[in-house]
Design an enzyme around this catalytic site. Structure first.
Site, PDB file in Angstrom:
ATOM      1  CG  ASP A   1      -8.258   0.913   4.223  1.00 25.35           C
ATOM      2  OD1 ASP A   1      -7.231   1.348   5.131  1.00 25.35           O
ATOM      3  OD2 ASP A   1      -9.107   1.977   4.997  1.00 25.35           O
TER       4      ASP A   1
ATOM      5  CG  ASP B   1      -9.185   2.274   8.510  1.00 31.30           C
ATOM      6  OD1 ASP B   1      -8.792   2.706   8.726  1.00 31.30           O
ATOM      7  OD2 ASP B   1     -10.389   2.271   7.725  1.00 31.30           O
TER       8      ASP B   1
ATOM      9  NE  ARG C   1      -8.280   2.681   0.345  1.00 34.36           N
ATOM     10  CZ  ARG C   1      -8.890   3.863   0.231  1.00 34.36           C
ATOM     11  NH1 ARG C   1     -10.111   3.863   1.708  1.00 34.36           N
ATOM     12  NH2 ARG C   1      -9.252   5.029  -0.129  1.00 34.36           N
TER      13      ARG C   1
ATOM     14  NE  ARG D   1      -3.869   2.432   1.696  1.00 34.42           N
ATOM     15  CZ  ARG D   1      -4.609   2.916   2.801  1.00 34.42           C
ATOM     16  NH1 ARG D   1      -5.058   2.713   3.509  1.00 34.42           N
ATOM     17  NH2 ARG D   1      -5.127   3.940   1.836  1.00 34.42           N
TER      18      ARG D   1
END
Length: 169
Positions: free
Chosen positions: A96, A98, A93, A84
Site C-alpha cells: 500500500d 499513499d 494488501r 496488488r
C-alpha cells in the site's frame, strides 16, 4: 520546482518487510524520483478491521519535480506491478503506497487528497513521520508531526519498531 513528497508504505501479506523494501527499490528506479530518506520499519496494529495480520509500515521522503497526480499514478503502477488487487477498502494488501504530504500543498481533486485525509489520526503514519520530520507542519492543521502524534492515544494503534536492519538509507 522540486518538492518533497512523503509516501506511506505498508504491507500485511507475505514477506511484509520484503514487500516494503521492494516497493522502495522500484520507486528509486523511476526517473524523476529520488528517495531522500526512509524511516525505520514498524510493526503496526490494523485499524478499522478485525481478523487481519498486523502490518509493516514505513515512510519515505521522495524528491520530485513531477506533479502530485503523476506521482499518484506512479505509486498505483508500482502497487499493480507488485500484484496488488484492489477489491474492498482496507482489504489485506501485499503493498500500500499513499501520498501523505506533497510539499506544503493542499490538494482536493477527484481521487487525490493531500494531505492524506486520515494521516493525523494514524500512529502508523505519524510515528515514522516524526522520525523523519518531527518539526514539519501539517499544511492544513498547522501542527507539527510531533504534536499530531502526541495528540493520539496508543489504544488500538500499537506501533513497535523494527529498525533499518537492511542497512539502506
Amino acid at each position: 520546482m522540486r518538492k518533497i513528497a512523503y509516501v506511506g508504505i505498508g504491507s500485511n501479506l507475505g514477506d511484509k518487510k520484503g514487500n516494503c523494501l521492494k516497493a522502495v527499490g522500484l520507486i528509486e528506479r523511476i526517473s524523476g524520483l529520488r528517495v531522500e530518506a526512509r524511516s525505520d520499519f514498524f510493526v503496526t496494529e490494523p485499524i478499522g478491521v478485525e481478523g487481519q495480520d498486523w502490518f509493516v509500515n514505513a515512510v519515505i521522503a521522495v524528491s520530485t519535480e513531477k506533479p502530485a497526480r503523476n506521482l499518484l499514478k506512479i505509486l498505483l503502477s508500482v502497487e499493480a506491478d507488485m500484484g496488488r488487487k484492489r477489491k474492498e477498502k482496507w482489504d489485506p494488501r501485499i503493498i500500500d503506497l499513499d501520498i501523505l504530504l506533497f510539499g506544503h500543498d493542499v490538494i482536493e481533486e477527484e481521487g487525490l487528497t493531500v494531505p492524506h485525509p486520515l494521516m493525523h489520526l494514524r500512529r502508523f503514519v505519524l510515528v515514522p513521520m516524526v522520525q523523519l520530520a518531527p518539526d514539519l507542519i501539517h499544511p492544513a492543521l498547522g501542527k507539527t508531526m510531533f504534536q499530531l502524534n502526541e495528540d493520539l492515544p496508543e489504544e488500538g494503534q500499537a506501533v513497535t519498531g523494527m529498525g533499518k536492519t537492511d542497512g539502506a538509507l
